[in-house]
Design a protein around this motif. Structure first.
Motif, PDB file in Angstrom:
ATOM      1  N   ALA A  76     -35.194 -60.033  33.370  1.00 26.53           N
ATOM      2  CA  ALA A  76     -34.219 -60.598  34.228  1.00 26.53           C
ATOM      3  C   ALA A  76     -34.931 -61.557  35.243  1.00 26.53           C
ATOM      4  O   ALA A  76     -34.437 -62.949  35.215  1.00 26.53           O
ATOM      5  N   ARG A  77     -36.167 -61.400  35.602  1.00 23.81           N
ATOM      6  CA  ARG A  77     -36.866 -62.268  36.507  1.00 23.81           C
ATOM      7  C   ARG A  77     -37.596 -63.451  35.614  1.00 23.81           C
ATOM      8  O   ARG A  77     -37.539 -64.476  36.068  1.00 23.81           O
ATOM      9  N   SER A  78     -37.857 -63.355  34.392  1.00 26.38           N
ATOM     10  CA  SER A  78     -38.180 -64.204  33.534  1.00 26.38           C
ATOM     11  C   SER A  78     -37.184 -65.356  33.350  1.00 26.38           C
ATOM     12  O   SER A  78     -37.431 -66.472  33.249  1.00 26.38           O
ATOM     13  N   ALA A  79     -35.939 -65.024  33.282  1.00 24.88           N
ATOM     14  CA  ALA A  79     -34.719 -65.959  33.032  1.00 24.88           C
ATOM     15  C   ALA A  79     -34.115 -66.246  34.461  1.00 24.88           C
ATOM     16  O   ALA A  79     -33.730 -67.660  34.420  1.00 24.88           O
ATOM     17  N   HIS A  80     -34.492 -65.715  35.655  1.00 24.38           N
ATOM     18  CA  HIS A  80     -34.215 -66.080  36.937  1.00 24.38           C
ATOM     19  C   HIS A  80     -35.171 -65.724  37.954  1.00 24.38           C
ATOM     20  O   HIS A  80     -35.141 -65.269  38.684  1.00 24.38           O
ATOM     21  N   PRO A  81     -36.334 -66.743  37.799  1.00 25.46           N
ATOM     22  CA  PRO A  81     -37.364 -66.157  38.655  1.00 25.46           C
ATOM     23  C   PRO A  81     -37.350 -66.329  40.341  1.00 25.46           C
ATOM     24  O   PRO A  81     -38.000 -65.760  41.008  1.00 25.46           O
ATOM     25  N   VAL A 100     -26.181 -60.139  35.483  1.00 25.12           N
ATOM     26  CA  VAL A 100     -26.263 -58.601  35.319  1.00 25.12           C
ATOM     27  C   VAL A 100     -27.174 -57.961  34.196  1.00 25.12           C
ATOM     28  O   VAL A 100     -26.769 -58.588  32.706  1.00 25.12           O
ATOM     29  N   TYR A 101     -27.874 -57.231  34.243  1.00 23.02           N
ATOM     30  CA  TYR A 101     -28.834 -56.552  33.202  1.00 23.02           C
ATOM     31  C   TYR A 101     -28.593 -55.263  33.338  1.00 23.02           C
ATOM     32  O   TYR A 101     -28.598 -54.582  34.393  1.00 23.02           O
ATOM     33  N   GLY A 102     -28.697 -54.221  32.173  1.00 25.77           N
ATOM     34  CA  GLY A 102     -28.746 -52.843  32.304  1.00 25.77           C
ATOM     35  C   GLY A 102     -29.329 -52.426  30.775  1.00 25.77           C
ATOM     36  O   GLY A 102     -28.803 -52.782  29.843  1.00 25.77           O
ATOM     37  N   PRO A 103     -30.254 -51.340  30.879  1.00 20.89           N
ATOM     38  CA  PRO A 103     -30.751 -50.711  29.799  1.00 20.89           C
ATOM     39  C   PRO A 103     -29.955 -49.537  29.512  1.00 20.89           C
ATOM     40  O   PRO A 103     -29.391 -48.681  30.172  1.00 20.89           O
ATOM     41  N   THR A 130     -32.840 -50.730  24.229  1.00 16.99           N
ATOM     42  CA  THR A 130     -31.590 -51.657  24.251  1.00 16.99           C
ATOM     43  C   THR A 130     -31.045 -52.201  25.541  1.00 16.99           C
ATOM     44  O   THR A 130     -30.689 -51.456  26.366  1.00 16.99           O
ATOM     45  N   VAL A 131     -31.097 -53.396  25.750  1.00 16.99           N
ATOM     46  CA  VAL A 131     -30.561 -53.809  27.113  1.00 16.99           C
ATOM     47  C   VAL A 131     -29.401 -54.762  26.845  1.00 16.99           C
ATOM     48  O   VAL A 131     -29.541 -55.588  25.974  1.00 16.99           O
ATOM     49  N   ARG A 132     -28.679 -54.530  27.848  1.00 15.94           N
ATOM     50  CA  ARG A 132     -27.290 -55.521  27.821  1.00 15.94           C
ATOM     51  C   ARG A 132     -27.363 -56.411  28.857  1.00 15.94           C
ATOM     52  O   ARG A 132     -27.713 -56.076  30.067  1.00 15.94           O
ATOM     53  N   GLU A 133     -27.136 -57.885  28.850  1.00 16.09           N
ATOM     54  CA  GLU A 133     -27.045 -58.776  29.587  1.00 16.09           C
ATOM     55  C   GLU A 133     -25.634 -59.329  29.831  1.00 16.09           C
ATOM     56  O   GLU A 133     -25.242 -59.571  28.853  1.00 16.09           O
TER      57      GLU A 133
END
Length: 269
Positions: free
Chosen positions: A92-97, A57-60, A17-20
């Protein structure tokens, strides 16, 4: 701050589970890597500071932690956890390349982040280590010398001088309050050795933050590991009187300023 979103990824040993925490017009991506026995939900305030500073910000939740799958606090190989964190980086990179990526790891998350930087240095713009498990951490050796690992939970008072932090930790149902598990302790020892022998991170800018009254991960033990890991770009901030969770300390505004000032300098290059 916009409401956080959750993603579920396929990890190496089950779902992760990852929170963004999204930002309207981000200028960089921040990856948060949490510590042993806790979960990414405890980093809401840190994420808020970073979002206000311009980060997406992303974190698992690591395997066996928080809302992710797996036996509680069982980590048999930290290389798998690093691989899971890399999957979060790819999300994250797929959303913000086109944005630079920084990683912030606390405690056990500092060990994971250090190993991540060794494996994926080219994908990072900066590394922040908070009270990192790195270098000479004597707890695993002491525990492995025992026939049975004692059921001695982390003392909430060791986290911060703010008693509300310890009280919230003790009452948090997503925090593990039981004993460490032998395979996890063994994995700590192996990964500490792996990080020690796998070289430095060259010119990658590294910020090391630590409390000088850290009773869980001693400052003196972390120092040789940090200095060995960091190449030419080490900045350190040692906070007098602070305990283990510097982001939850009574001087947390000063700690947050350390981080944002450091990142401003890195991002301006």
């Amino acid at each position: 701050m916009a409401e956080a979103r959750e993603h579920v990824l396929t990890g190496t040993r089950g779902s992760i589970t990852v929170r963004e925490w999204p930002a309207a017009r981000p200028r960089y991506v921040a990856l948060l890597v949490h510590g042993y026995g806790e979960h990414i939900g405890r980093y809401e305030e840190v994420a808020g500071v970073l979002v206000a500073h311009g980060a997406a910000v992303y974190g698992p939740d690591h395997a066996g932690h928080g809302k992710s799958a797996g036996e509680r606090v069982l980590i048999e190989d930290f290389e798998d956890v690093v691989t899971d964190v890399h999957a979060v980086a790819e999300l994250a990179r797929s959303a913000h390349p086109d944005l630079p990526v920084v990683m912030i790891g606390h405690s056990m998350g500092g060990l994971i982040a250090a190993r991540y930087a060794q494996r994926h240095q080219d994908g990072l713009t900066a590394l922040v280590l908070s009270g990192p498990v790195i270098g000479d951490w004597e707890l695993p050796r002491r525990l492995l010398a025992l026939d049975e690992i004692p059921d001695t939970p982390i003392s909430p008072a060791a986290l911060s001088r703010d008693p509300a932090v310890g009280a919230a930790y003790a009452a948090d149902p997503l925090v593990w309050h039981g004993p460490m598990k032998r395979p996890t302790v063994e994995a700590f020892v192996r990964t500490l050795e792996t990080v020690a022998k796998s070289g430095d991170v060259g010119s990658l800018p590294v910020l090391w933050i630590h409390g000088d009254d850290d009773r869980l991960v001693a400052l003196a033990g972390s120092r040789p590991g940090v200095e060995q890991l960091a190449g030419t770009g080490l900045t350190e901030r040692i906070h007098p009187g602070a305990r283990h969770e510097v982001f939850n300390e009574t001087n947390k505004a000063e700690v947050f300023a350390d981080v944002t000032r450091f990142l401003d300098g890195v991002l301006a290059r």
